[in-house]
Enzyme design. Structure first.
Site, PDB file in Angstrom:
ATOM      1  CG  ASP A  70      -1.812  -0.717   1.260  1.00 11.35           C
ATOM      2  OD1 ASP A  70      -2.372  -1.608  -0.037  1.00 11.35           O
ATOM      3  OD2 ASP A  70      -2.774  -1.314   2.003  1.00 11.35           O
TER       4      ASP A  70
ATOM      5  CG  ASP B 108     -12.546  -4.480  -2.301  1.00 11.51           C
ATOM      6  OD1 ASP B 108     -11.569  -5.104  -2.274  1.00 11.51           O
ATOM      7  OD2 ASP B 108     -12.576  -3.257  -2.488  1.00 11.51           O
TER       8      ASP B 108
END
Lengths: 252, 196
Positions: free
Chosen positions: A11, A130
């Site tokens: 990330d 997701d």
């Protein structure tokens, strides 16, 4: 034989790795280029860089970072996070990204997948989904980093996206993400058997046997994890050795 | 030593440039015929679709140029496929440097996915291109079409069936995989090509 892939995910915020504070043997734990290079050297098969920067400067810092990564890292890498147009993708690919991943923007405008596949080829278009298992027993698509529920079923969206030209699916189970209790085997298997493209399983990998399970029972083509690699709970070389002993085809 | 990378309407060209730079080789990306002809080594890379690539090359006379090159030429992925005789991808007549033909993977009931994406073993290595590289080394592949086995095969891979992972004829070399994305063994192969 084609091997199963192990993919560390980094990330990125403002050009720096987030969650990357617990490393040894690194001069600068926050430098995504150095961390990515370390993973590549340890035998990672690909890397995913997910940009979570929310500033207007984002585009420029990301394209500069991607360029640096492309110069230094000798394995394929995917860049994702807030990508919403053909122009975004053009810049990232020109700077050396091998693939890009799209999520919310593609859901809101499915034709984006078609445009990207037409322009750059399906091989570089990864659709990230997701998804969460609800009480009704169905897996639903969530947007905006998991904050917004939709009425769309994961299976339906994945199928539609592949028809539009998505070349791979990056499937994150929100029920499993962060739990370290193992991957979502059933939905991974369902998608992998249903779709003609590779499925990357994400969310829940916490022990080496979870990776065996997701490749055998879950039929995943690749498995993605972040913190277990970042915090050295599992080393990539030992994970791959273990998988090999378990009879899973991996690159050593 | 002048190394050029042929610029045309296919992707992934800069990745090759960066990989060369990692092994200390300065290269030029160009579509200029004189520069390409004058180079010591020519790399013909590419990710893309065969018929539009061939049309682009033909419109610019680059098909004849590539065929006429005398120095070592390395085709990568689509570049290698374009150097073959014919591709099933939109029924495309290719450069015809290698007689091998390019076919679409037909996975049937194998459960294998097309395109093949990922790392696969390369075997039956027989070329200085693979100096210092072991049998069964893993390279990164992304392709839905493959060159069949033939007399110019210098390495094989197996997906659905055995096929040509690399080809060689005279001064022309081709690899189906991406050495520029294949970690150390990829860099070694690029180095071997530069040193031919």
């Amino acid at each position: 034989m084609l091997t199963k892939r192990i993919i560390p995910c980094l990330d990125i915020k403002d050009g720096r790795t987030v969650k990357g504070t617990n490393f040894v043997n690194l001069r600068d734990a926050g430098d995504p280029v150095e961390l990515g290079a370390l993973y590549a050297q340890q035998g990672a098969d690909e890397l995913v860089f997910l940009d979570i920067t929310a500033t207007v400067e984002k585009r420029k810092t990301l394209s500069e970072l991607v360029n640096k990564i492309a110069h230094h890292i000798n394995i394929p890498f995917t860049v994702g996070g807030g990508i919403s147009s053909v122009e975004d993708v053009q810049v990232l690919l020109q700077n050396g990204a091998d693939k890009i991943s799209v999520n919310t923007a593609a859901f809101k405008k499915p034709d984006l997948i078609h445009e990207l596949a037409n322009e750059f080829g399906s091989q570089c278009v990864v659709l990230a989904i997701d998804t969460r298992l609800e009480d009704d027993g169905q897996w639903y698509v969530y947007l905006n980093g998991g904050r917004t529920k939709t009425a769309m079923l994961c299976v339906d969206w994945a199928k539609q996206a592949v028809d539009l030209g998505a070349g791979e699916i990056l499937l994150t189970s929100m029920n499993h993400d962060g739990t370290k209790q193992g991957f979502a085997l059933e939905i991974t298997r369902t998608l992998s058997e249903l779709l003609p493209v590779p499925v990357i399983a994400s969310g829940g990998g916490g022990a080496m046997e979870h990776f065996t399970d997701v490749f055998t029972t879950g039929k995943a083509d690749a498995a993605l994890a972040a913190s277990i690699f970042h915090f050295k709970e599992i080393g990539i070389p030992e994970l791959k050795q273990y998988l090999k002993q378990e009879g899973i085809s991996v690159r050593l | 030593m002048k190394t050029v990378i042929i610029q045309y309407n296919a992707g992934n060209i800069r990745s090759v440039l960066y990989a060369l730079s990692r092994i200390g080789v300065e290269a030029t990306v160009t579509d200029d015929a004189a520069t390409i002809r004058a180079a010591d080594k020519v790399i013909f890379p590419g990710v893309g679709e065969a018929s539009s690539a061939m049309q682009y090359l033909k419109e610019r006379g680059m098909d004849a140029l590539i065929r006429s090159l005398q120095q070592p030429v390395l085709g990568i992925c689509l570049g290698m496929q374009l150097m073959c005789a014919h591709s099933e991808e939109n029924d495309t007549a290719c450069l015809g440097i290698f007689e091998e033909t390019v076919r679409k993977f037909q996975p049937g009931d194998t459960g294998l996915k097309v395109p093949q994406i990922g790392w696969n073993e390369v075997r039956a290595l027989r070329s200085p291109l693979f100096n210092g590289i072991s049998e069964g080394a893993y390279y990164y592949f992304v392709h839905g079409y493959y060159a069949a086995l033939g007399e110019h095969t210098i390495a094989t891979a197996d997906y659905v069936q055995p096929y040509s992972a690399a080809l060689h004829k005279d001064n022309f070399y081709g690899v189906q995989f991406h050495p520029e994305k294949s970690a150390e063994v990829g860099e070694r192969l690029l180095k071997n090509f530069i040193e031919l």
